[in-house]
Write an enzyme that holds these catalytic residues in place. Structure first.
Site, PDB file in Angstrom:
ATOM      1  N   ALA A   1      19.891  -2.888 -13.839  1.00  0.00           N
ATOM      2  CA  ALA A   1      18.520  -2.500 -13.011  1.00  0.00           C
ATOM      3  C   ALA A   1      18.448  -3.652 -12.342  1.00  0.00           C
ATOM      4  CB  ALA A   1      17.521  -2.229 -14.003  1.00  0.00           C
TER       5      ALA A   1
ATOM      6  N   GLU B   1      31.728  -4.477  -8.939  1.00  0.00           N
ATOM      7  CA  GLU B   1      31.222  -3.155  -8.867  1.00  0.00           C
ATOM      8  C   GLU B   1      31.621  -2.664  -7.576  1.00  0.00           C
ATOM      9  OE1 GLU B   1      26.810  -3.246  -8.513  1.00  0.00           O
ATOM     10  OE2 GLU B   1      26.748  -1.108  -7.977  1.00  0.00           O
ATOM     11  N   ARG B   2      31.635  -3.488  -6.459  1.00  0.00           N
ATOM     12  CA  ARG B   2      32.077  -2.772  -5.061  1.00  0.00           C
ATOM     13  C   ARG B   2      33.569  -2.438  -5.076  1.00  0.00           C
ATOM     14  NH1 ARG B   2      28.168  -6.972  -1.739  1.00  0.00           N
ATOM     15  NH2 ARG B   2      26.320  -5.630  -2.152  1.00  0.00           N
TER      16      ARG B   2
ATOM     17  N   GLN C   1      36.223  22.082   4.804  1.00  0.00           N
ATOM     18  CA  GLN C   1      36.409  22.930   6.288  1.00  0.00           C
ATOM     19  C   GLN C   1      38.087  23.555   6.166  1.00  0.00           C
ATOM     20  OE1 GLN C   1      34.555  22.644   8.614  1.00  0.00           O
ATOM     21  NE2 GLN C   1      35.671  23.850  10.072  1.00  0.00           N
TER      22      GLN C   1
ATOM     23  N   LEU D   1      39.097  24.577   3.273  1.00  0.00           N
ATOM     24  CA  LEU D   1      38.824  25.915   2.495  1.00  0.00           C
ATOM     25  C   LEU D   1      37.972  27.122   2.955  1.00  0.00           C
ATOM     26  CD1 LEU D   1      39.991  24.065   0.250  1.00  0.00           C
ATOM     27  CD2 LEU D   1      38.747  25.108  -1.469  1.00  0.00           C
TER      28      LEU D   1
ATOM     29  N   THR E   1      24.505  -0.584   0.953  1.00  0.00           N
ATOM     30  CA  THR E   1      24.939   0.505   1.737  1.00  0.00           C
ATOM     31  C   THR E   1      26.067   0.135   2.780  1.00  0.00           C
ATOM     32  OG1 THR E   1      23.403  -0.571   3.421  1.00  0.00           O
ATOM     33  CG2 THR E   1      22.649   1.059   2.001  1.00  0.00           C
ATOM     34  N   SER E   2      26.516   0.987   3.406  1.00  0.00           N
ATOM     35  CA  SER E   2      27.624   0.642   4.606  1.00  0.00           C
ATOM     36  C   SER E   2      27.227  -0.329   5.557  1.00  0.00           C
ATOM     37  CB  SER E   2      28.028   1.896   5.320  1.00  0.00           C
ATOM     38  OG  SER E   2      28.800   2.820   4.377  1.00  0.00           O
ATOM     39  N   GLU E   3      25.733  -0.138   5.878  1.00  0.00           N
ATOM     40  CA  GLU E   3      25.178  -1.365   6.947  1.00  0.00           C
ATOM     41  C   GLU E   3      25.377  -2.627   6.253  1.00  0.00           C
ATOM     42  OE1 GLU E   3      23.820   1.383   6.089  1.00  0.00           O
ATOM     43  OE2 GLU E   3      23.981   2.648   8.262  1.00  0.00           O
TER      44      GLU E   3
HETATM   45  C1  LIG Z   1      22.042   7.894  -7.300  1.00  0.00           C
HETATM   46  C2  LIG Z   1      21.757   6.522  -7.327  1.00  0.00           C
HETATM   47  C3  LIG Z   1      22.306   5.661  -8.276  1.00  0.00           C
HETATM   48  C4  LIG Z   1      21.756   4.408  -8.100  1.00  0.00           C
HETATM   49  N1  LIG Z   1      22.206   3.368  -9.145  1.00  0.00           N
HETATM   50  C5  LIG Z   1      21.692   2.115  -9.359  1.00  0.00           C
HETATM   51  C6  LIG Z   1      21.841   1.460 -10.288  1.00  0.00           C
HETATM   52  O1  LIG Z   1      22.438   1.794 -11.482  1.00  0.00           O
HETATM   53  N2  LIG Z   1      21.001   0.104 -10.531  1.00  0.00           N
HETATM   54  C7  LIG Z   1      20.616  -0.415  -9.209  1.00  0.00           C
HETATM   55  O2  LIG Z   1      19.918  -1.438  -9.462  1.00  0.00           O
HETATM   56  N3  LIG Z   1      20.352   0.571  -8.178  1.00  0.00           N
HETATM   57  C8  LIG Z   1      20.926   1.783  -8.314  1.00  0.00           C
HETATM   58  N4  LIG Z   1      20.760   2.630  -6.994  1.00  0.00           N
HETATM   59  C9  LIG Z   1      19.965   1.908  -5.931  1.00  0.00           C
HETATM   60  C10 LIG Z   1      20.890   1.823  -4.582  1.00  0.00           C
HETATM   61  O3  LIG Z   1      21.763   0.592  -4.961  1.00  0.00           O
HETATM   62  C11 LIG Z   1      20.007   1.525  -3.425  1.00  0.00           C
HETATM   63  O4  LIG Z   1      19.498   2.909  -3.180  1.00  0.00           O
HETATM   64  C12 LIG Z   1      20.603   1.099  -2.268  1.00  0.00           C
HETATM   65  O5  LIG Z   1      21.132  -0.399  -2.707  1.00  0.00           O
HETATM   66  C13 LIG Z   1      19.895   0.941  -1.075  1.00  0.00           C
HETATM   67  O6  LIG Z   1      18.750   0.655  -1.252  1.00  0.00           O
HETATM   68  P1  LIG Z   1      17.538   1.487  -0.607  1.00  0.00           P
HETATM   69  O7  LIG Z   1      17.747   2.741  -1.198  1.00  0.00           O
HETATM   70  O8  LIG Z   1      16.139   0.681  -1.095  1.00  0.00           O
HETATM   71  O9  LIG Z   1      17.689   1.514   1.030  1.00  0.00           O
HETATM   72  P2  LIG Z   1      16.889   0.265   1.892  1.00  0.00           P
HETATM   73  O10 LIG Z   1      17.396  -0.976   1.534  1.00  0.00           O
HETATM   74  O11 LIG Z   1      15.432   0.466   2.000  1.00  0.00           O
HETATM   75  O12 LIG Z   1      17.740   0.859   3.189  1.00  0.00           O
HETATM   76  C14 LIG Z   1      17.263   1.813   3.969  1.00  0.00           C
HETATM   77  C15 LIG Z   1      18.300   1.999   5.494  1.00  0.00           C
HETATM   78  O13 LIG Z   1      18.080   0.646   6.008  1.00  0.00           O
HETATM   79  C16 LIG Z   1      19.357   0.006   6.056  1.00  0.00           C
HETATM   80  N5  LIG Z   1      19.241  -1.168   6.161  1.00  0.00           N
HETATM   81  C17 LIG Z   1      18.563  -2.069   5.171  1.00  0.00           C
HETATM   82  N6  LIG Z   1      18.551  -3.381   5.586  1.00  0.00           N
HETATM   83  C18 LIG Z   1      19.231  -3.190   6.779  1.00  0.00           C
HETATM   84  C19 LIG Z   1      19.569  -4.759   7.560  1.00  0.00           C
HETATM   85  N7  LIG Z   1      19.482  -5.574   7.389  1.00  0.00           N
HETATM   86  N8  LIG Z   1      20.304  -4.190   8.597  1.00  0.00           N
HETATM   87  C20 LIG Z   1      20.932  -3.059   9.031  1.00  0.00           C
HETATM   88  N9  LIG Z   1      20.459  -1.906   8.184  1.00  0.00           N
HETATM   89  C21 LIG Z   1      19.487  -2.160   7.147  1.00  0.00           C
HETATM   90  C22 LIG Z   1      20.186   0.602   5.116  1.00  0.00           C
HETATM   91  O14 LIG Z   1      21.675   0.341   5.194  1.00  0.00           O
HETATM   92  C23 LIG Z   1      19.708   2.015   4.909  1.00  0.00           C
HETATM   93  O15 LIG Z   1      20.661   2.959   5.887  1.00  0.00           O
HETATM   94  C24 LIG Z   1      21.109   3.799  -7.102  1.00  0.00           C
HETATM   95  C25 LIG Z   1      20.697   4.647  -5.864  1.00  0.00           C
HETATM   96  C26 LIG Z   1      21.003   6.087  -6.308  1.00  0.00           C
HETATM   97  C27 LIG Z   1      20.575   6.901  -5.025  1.00  0.00           C
END
Ligand SMILES: Cc1cc2nc3c(=O)[nH]c(=O)nc-3n(C[C@H](O)[C@H](O)[C@H](O)COP(=O)(O)OP(=O)(O)OC[C@H]3O[C@@H](n4cnc5c(N)ncnc54)[C@H](O)[C@@H]3O)c2cc1C
Length: 384
Positions: free
Chosen positions: A123, A241-242, A337, A339, A366-368
């Site tokens: 977490a 992890e990545r 697509q 299928l 995220t990808s960003e």
């Molecule tokens: C199904 C699921 C399982 C998960 N499992 C875990 C888990 O086991 N443990 C855990 O700790 N977390 C977990 N997560 C959390 C996950 O790692 C986060 O959702 C993720 O890191 C993104 O954080 P956020 O959702 O708060 O998005 P945000 O950080 O709020 O980002 C929102 C958008 O803004 C973009 N963004 C943010 N900062 C920047 C920047 N500096 N420059 C450009 N773009 C930016 C992001 O790329 C994204 O597109 C899980 C999430 C899901 C949905």
């Protein structure tokens, strides 16, 4: 071509057959019922794979990251949720404990996690802290013989079913990133509770939930690593992890491609199998190429992790996570697509695979964020 050892090739064959016989038949059901794949998880534990990278003397298999990726790829090819549930336990929780725990912590926590009697999670994320992970607010206050936790974690894989969690909290909020510590938390600790279980687009067989800490008493001996050095635990674990997420995306993409390839050879339109049409061939060619590229970068990451080359790994882990996740989205979408209408209905697995793919470019950074890491590595100070 990855130079797997004979043992690794055997592991891959065993896992491929296990995934097809035991995991695939449950994939649709756990997706529809949004439930943890207990049957498959217990079978993996019985095969000695719940504690894959944990030391043999504590009940683990003592294997490395290449083996972790092989198993992850094979499970993901038929059911991404099963790979996520197992990977959260074996990689996010157990492997981080293995790398940072004291002897006493290893003896107490690792054996039951390896036997699958306890389920693990990790977490990090909070409602107001996702990508900006070090802005976390969960407070761990030093009260002499224990820490007092107040706050919450969100989006935690295995959160609704887990027994043991690696949890990051602020022990010195004024020190920002240098005030974060890692802990091992048991679900029985007073003041710990589970909040909401989230309904999701994909990864539906990997339950995701909220963890709540209200004056939660955590014994001093549950600090994982050194106080205020949680940053090191977190960063060390994120790269592996990545790479593991790369293996998930790779397996998912391969699974969707194999369904599409078979279908394209069998489906006849205009008097020919659709695989005879060049527009379909181009899709299949791109899919095959992207899978091969994803495989090379993912297993390069696994090899660097096995060699303990953490510096080089930073860039490779970001490449693997970014490339394979985006390739998996493209490939699963193209599989639907190919299928046609059958791709959109639940009798075929590709609609589930396409839904599952989206999370791959969000979770674990995220990808960003991956592009930011790559830019920082290649530009140095210019990117700051
Ligand atoms: C199904 C699921 C399982 C998960 N499992 C875990 C888990 O086991 N443990 C855990 O700790 N977390 C977990 N997560 C959390 C996950 O790692 C986060 O959702 C993720 O890191 C993104 O954080 P956020 O959702 O708060 O998005 P945000 O950080 O709020 O980002 C929102 C958008 O803004 C973009 N963004 C943010 N900062 C920047 C920047 N500096 N420059 C450009 N773009 C930016 C992001 O790329 C994204 O597109 C899980 C999430 C899901 C949905």
């Amino acid at each position: 071509m990855i130079p797997f050892t004979d043992e690794q090739k055997m592991l891959r064959e065993t896992m491929r057959s296990f995934a097809e016989k035991e995991v695939a038949p449950l994939a649709r059901e756990i997706d529809e019922q949004e439930r943890f794949p207990s049957e498959s998880f217990q079978k993996l534990a019985a095969m000695g794979l719940a504690g894959l990278t944990a030391p043999v003397e504590y009940g683990g298999a003592g294997a490395g990251y290449t083996e972790l990726c092989i198993i992850t790829e094979e499970l993901s090819a038929v059911c991404l949720s099963t790979a996520a549930s197992w990977g959260t336990h074996a990689c996010l929780c157990l492997d981080n404990i293995r790398r940072n725990a004291t002897e006493a912590q290893l003896s107490k926590y690792v054996p039951p996690l390896c036997r699958g009697e306890k389920i693990g999670g990790l977490a990090m994320t909070e409602p107001s802290s996702g990508s900006d992970v070090m802005s976390m607010k969960l407070r761990a206050e030093d009260k002499g013989d224990h820490y007092l936790f107040n706050g919450s974690k969100i989006f935690i894989s295995n959160g609704p079913v887990g027994d043991v969690f690696v949890v990051y909290a602020k022990t010195a909020p004024e020190k920002k990133a240098h005030g974060v510590s890692a802990f091992i938390i048991e679900k029985e600790f007073p003041g710990f509770s589970r909040g909401k279980k989230f309904e999701k687009m994909g990864w539906r067989g990997s339950p995701t939930g909220e963890l709540i800490f209200e004056d939660c008493r955590v014994p001093k001996e549950n600090l994982l690593g050194k106080e205020n050095k949680g940053f090191l635990v977190l960063m060390g674990g994120l790269n592996t992890e990545r790479v593991c997420l790369g293996a998930m995306s790779l397996g998912l993409a391969r699974g969707a491609y194999e369904v599409a390839l078979k279908y394209a050879k069998e489906r006849v339109q205009f008097g020919k199998p659709i695989a005879a049409f060049q527009l379909i061939q181009a899709k299949l060619a791109d899919m095959a190429m992207e899978i091969e590229l994803g495989r090379l970068i993912t297993y390069k990451g696994a090899l660097l992790a096995d060699q303990g080359k953490h510096r080089e790994m930073n860039l490779t882990a970001a490449y693997a996570k970014l490339y394979t996740s985006e390739a998996a989205m493209r490939i699963t979408t193209e599989a639907v697509q190919i299928l046609g209408g059958y791709g959109y209905i639940k009798e075929f697995p590709v609609e589930r695979m396409m839904r599952d793919a989206k999370l791959q470019s969000i979770g674990g950074g995220t990808s960003e964020i991956q592009r930011m890491i790559i830019a920082r590595e290649i530009l140095g100070g210019v990117a700051e």
